[in-house]
Motif scaffolding. Structure first.
Motif, PDB file in Angstrom:
ATOM      1  N   ALA A 161       0.827  -1.213   0.000  1.00 42.90           N
ATOM      2  CA  ALA A 161       0.000   0.000   0.000  1.00 42.90           C
ATOM      3  C   ALA A 161       0.859   1.260   0.000  1.00 42.90           C
ATOM      4  O   ALA A 161       0.601   2.220  -0.740  1.00 42.90           O
ATOM      5  N   GLY A 162       1.905   1.265   0.841  1.00 37.62           N
ATOM      6  CA  GLY A 162       2.800   2.415   0.897  1.00 37.62           C
ATOM      7  C   GLY A 162       3.508   2.647  -0.419  1.00 37.62           C
ATOM      8  O   GLY A 162       3.713   3.795  -0.837  1.00 37.62           O
ATOM      9  N   GLY A 163       3.877   1.560  -1.105  1.00 33.70           N
ATOM     10  CA  GLY A 163       4.516   1.685  -2.410  1.00 33.70           C
ATOM     11  C   GLY A 163       3.587   2.309  -3.440  1.00 33.70           C
ATOM     12  O   GLY A 163       4.017   3.097  -4.287  1.00 33.70           O
ATOM     13  N   ALA A 164       2.297   1.964  -3.353  1.00 32.06           N
ATOM     14  CA  ALA A 164       1.319   2.564  -4.265  1.00 32.06           C
ATOM     15  C   ALA A 164       1.247   4.074  -4.057  1.00 32.06           C
ATOM     16  O   ALA A 164       1.247   4.855  -5.020  1.00 32.06           O
ATOM     17  N   GLY A 165       1.201   4.488  -2.798  1.00 36.51           N
ATOM     18  CA  GLY A 165       1.184   5.918  -2.506  1.00 36.51           C
ATOM     19  C   GLY A 165       2.473   6.598  -2.921  1.00 36.51           C
ATOM     20  O   GLY A 165       2.465   7.732  -3.430  1.00 36.51           O
ATOM     21  N   VAL A 174       3.031  15.034  -4.833  1.00 38.04           N
ATOM     22  CA  VAL A 174       2.025  15.337  -3.802  1.00 38.04           C
ATOM     23  C   VAL A 174       2.139  14.284  -2.682  1.00 38.04           C
ATOM     24  O   VAL A 174       1.251  13.453  -2.516  1.00 38.04           O
ATOM     25  N   PRO A 175       3.239  14.308  -1.912  1.00 38.08           N
ATOM     26  CA  PRO A 175       3.457  13.247  -0.921  1.00 38.08           C
ATOM     27  C   PRO A 175       2.400  13.175   0.166  1.00 38.08           C
ATOM     28  O   PRO A 175       1.982  12.079   0.553  1.00 38.08           O
ATOM     29  N   PHE A 176       1.948  14.331   0.671  1.00 35.31           N
ATOM     30  CA  PHE A 176       0.958  14.303   1.743  1.00 35.31           C
ATOM     31  C   PHE A 176      -0.380  13.768   1.227  1.00 35.31           C
ATOM     32  O   PHE A 176      -1.021  12.931   1.873  1.00 35.31           O
ATOM     33  N   ALA A 177      -0.799  14.242   0.072  1.00 42.35           N
ATOM     34  CA  ALA A 177      -2.045  13.758  -0.529  1.00 42.35           C
ATOM     35  C   ALA A 177      -1.955  12.265  -0.836  1.00 42.35           C
ATOM     36  O   ALA A 177      -2.934  11.525  -0.675  1.00 42.35           O
ATOM     37  N   SER A 178      -0.783  11.814  -1.256  1.00 43.67           N
ATOM     38  CA  SER A 178      -0.596  10.395  -1.570  1.00 43.67           C
ATOM     39  C   SER A 178      -0.691   9.535  -0.313  1.00 43.67           C
ATOM     40  O   SER A 178      -1.219   8.418  -0.354  1.00 43.67           O
ATOM     41  N   ALA A 179      -0.169  10.050   0.800  1.00 41.07           N
ATOM     42  CA  ALA A 179      -0.283   9.327   2.068  1.00 41.07           C
ATOM     43  C   ALA A 179      -1.752   9.214   2.484  1.00 41.07           C
ATOM     44  O   ALA A 179      -2.212   8.151   2.932  1.00 41.07           O
ATOM     45  N   VAL A 196       3.306   6.718   9.974  1.00 48.53           N
ATOM     46  CA  VAL A 196       4.723   7.100   9.854  1.00 48.53           C
ATOM     47  C   VAL A 196       5.360   6.423   8.649  1.00 48.53           C
ATOM     48  O   VAL A 196       6.061   7.056   7.839  1.00 48.53           O
ATOM     49  N   ILE A 197       5.118   5.129   8.504  1.00 48.25           N
ATOM     50  CA  ILE A 197       5.712   4.372   7.386  1.00 48.25           C
ATOM     51  C   ILE A 197       5.228   4.919   6.041  1.00 48.25           C
ATOM     52  O   ILE A 197       6.021   5.109   5.102  1.00 48.25           O
ATOM     53  N   ILE A 198       3.956   5.187   5.937  1.00 48.94           N
ATOM     54  CA  ILE A 198       3.400   5.686   4.680  1.00 48.94           C
ATOM     55  C   ILE A 198       3.945   7.078   4.359  1.00 48.94           C
ATOM     56  O   ILE A 198       4.313   7.373   3.216  1.00 48.94           O
ATOM     57  N   LEU A 199       4.020   7.937   5.369  1.00 49.23           N
ATOM     58  CA  LEU A 199       4.562   9.285   5.146  1.00 49.23           C
ATOM     59  C   LEU A 199       6.024   9.228   4.715  1.00 49.23           C
ATOM     60  O   LEU A 199       6.450   9.969   3.818  1.00 49.23           O
ATOM     61  N   VAL A 200       6.800   8.355   5.330  1.00 51.78           N
ATOM     62  CA  VAL A 200       8.218   8.233   4.963  1.00 51.78           C
ATOM     63  C   VAL A 200       8.359   7.780   3.517  1.00 51.78           C
ATOM     64  O   VAL A 200       9.135   8.360   2.737  1.00 51.78           O
TER      65      VAL A 200
END
Length: 415
Positions: A161-165, A174-179, A196-200
């Motif tokens: 999921a994090g990789g998709a974002g 758009v990192p924040f929107a992607s998270a 945290v993991i998704i934001l990183v």
């Protein structure tokens, strides 16, 4: 040598392996964004000549016949590719890949080629979104890295999921929107560790790709100011735009759910591209994922035929998806929202209401994205990130998103 190093990595503490997977996914997704950027530019130059600095000008710089021929050839080649690929590879969506972790892994080469062809057809002028490809590639790398490090099933699902974002963040910056997209749409719980993991992953990916992709706003929008009437405008647009967004979301889901994958794709997809090519030969604004049409409106242009243009754009997206093409609907949703917001704002302006066209376009895009993605916070963040707006402008966007969500929920209860 490589296998010995991989075995050593597997012996590392769990927390260290997870950190390696998170940063590795972010970096890999950033490289995905860079590759997709270069692939898009290469195909556009190959098909339409030298970059003019404006995509619409680039489309217009070639003859009508060349635009038609490019789309016809691309439709034919895409139909062959997806027909033969789907005979040999079972394509997995990101959600399906998450569900099957530990039971079945995606075909890395097949899924990668599948994603890259999506970028290629959008570069050639297909009327669907390109964002599906970097999301799928980011998820693919996240899943592969976490599997190689032998992480727990739950962590592997989180990295997919994090990789998709992260893939989305790298292409659109758009990192924040992607998270938020990951948290709202991919079934990830709002736990501190997950956030945290998704934001990183999304921020690492965006910063890796930024030197090449660029960090500027995707759309140039004149300064928008708000006053007390802005909130009334948000309410009016929500009432009228939300049903349109719901209809578009329904149609695209139906089209994707009944996508042609058998032998019929060999004629249905070229035929769909032939229709697109015929329309684009005379009106190149139909070409691409909708970015040129949205920027055309933000630049102050309009047409008496804009309602017809928007309806045709919607139908083209559905036609391509139904005929066998793969791609996203994020940018088409944004564009249709911009157009709907502009039209309805203008309509009420004729009745003596002094409303801001630019704010109307931002509100329309927010409502469309929040509805079609089923992610209101993501919709707001994407509009802010795409246009470089912010500050108090967010307040009417929040109101519109909240009211649109209420309307959507009420409708779902009735259905």
């Amino acid at each position: 040598m490589i296998f010995r190093e991989i075995k050593r990595l597997r012996l590392l503490p769990k927390s260290l392996k997870l950190s390696l997977a998170v940063f590795g996914t972010g970096i890999a997704s950033g490289l995905v964004g860079i590759f997709c950027h270069y692939l898009l530019e290469f195909i556009q130059v190959l098909a339409f000549g030298e970059d003019k600095g404006d995509l619409l000008l680039q489309f217009q710089s070639v003859s009508a016949f060349r635009r038609f021929l490019v789309l016809l050839i691309v439709g034919f080649l895409a139909s062959l590719f997806w027909y033969f690929l789907q005979r040999r590879v079972s394509l997995l969506s990101i959600s399906k890949a998450k569900q099957l972790v530990g039971k079945r892994s995606p075909n890395f080469l097949g899924q990668s080629l599948h994603a890259l062809v999506q970028v290629a057809i959008v570069a050639a002028g297909a009327s669907i979104g390109k964002e599906g490809a970097p999301r799928e590639l980011g998820a693919l790398f996240g899943g592969s890295l976490s599997k190689g490090l032998r992480l727990d099933i739950s962590d592997r699902q989180l990295l997919i999921a994090g990789g998709a974002g992260a893939g989305l963040a790298s292409v659109y910056q758009v990192p924040f929107a992607s998270a938020l997209f990951v948290l709202e749409t991919l079934g990830v719980s709002w736990k501190l560790k997950n956030i945290v993991i998704i934001l990183v992953t999304t921020y690492v990916s965006a910063y890796c790709a930024r030197p090449i992709v660029g960090g500027q706003a995707l759309y140039l929008v004149d300064k928008v100011t708000i006053d007390s009437s802005s909130f009334m405008q948000a309410i009016i647009l929500t009432v009228f735009v939300t049903p349109l967004a719901m209809m578009f979301g329904y149609l695209t889901k139906k089209a994707s759910g009944h996508r042609i994958t058998d032998k019929k794709i060999l004629w249905t997809l070229p035929f769909a591209f032939m229709i697109l090519g015929g329309l684009s030969a005379y009106l190149p604004i139909f070409m691409g994922n909708g970015q040129v049409l949205a920027q055309w409106l933000f630049s102050g242009n309009s047409s008496a035929y804009l309602p017809v243009i928007l309806i045709i754009k919607c139908l083209l997206v559905c036609l391509l998806l139904r005929s066998g093409a793969y791609g996203g609907t994020l940018t088409p949703s944004f564009t249709l929202g911009v157009g709907a917001g502009y039209l309805i704002t203008g309509l009420f302006g004729n009745f003596g209401l002094s409303l801001s066209p630019n704010l109307g376009m931002l509100l329309g895009a927010t409502i469309f994205l929040g509805t079609t993605l089923n992610a209101p916070l993501t919709g707001i963040s994407l509009v802010v990130g795409f246009t470089g707006t912010g500050g108090v402008i967010v307040l009417p966007l929040l109101l519109a998103s909240l009211l649109s969500r209420i309307i959507n929920n009420k409708w779902k209860e009735k259905v």
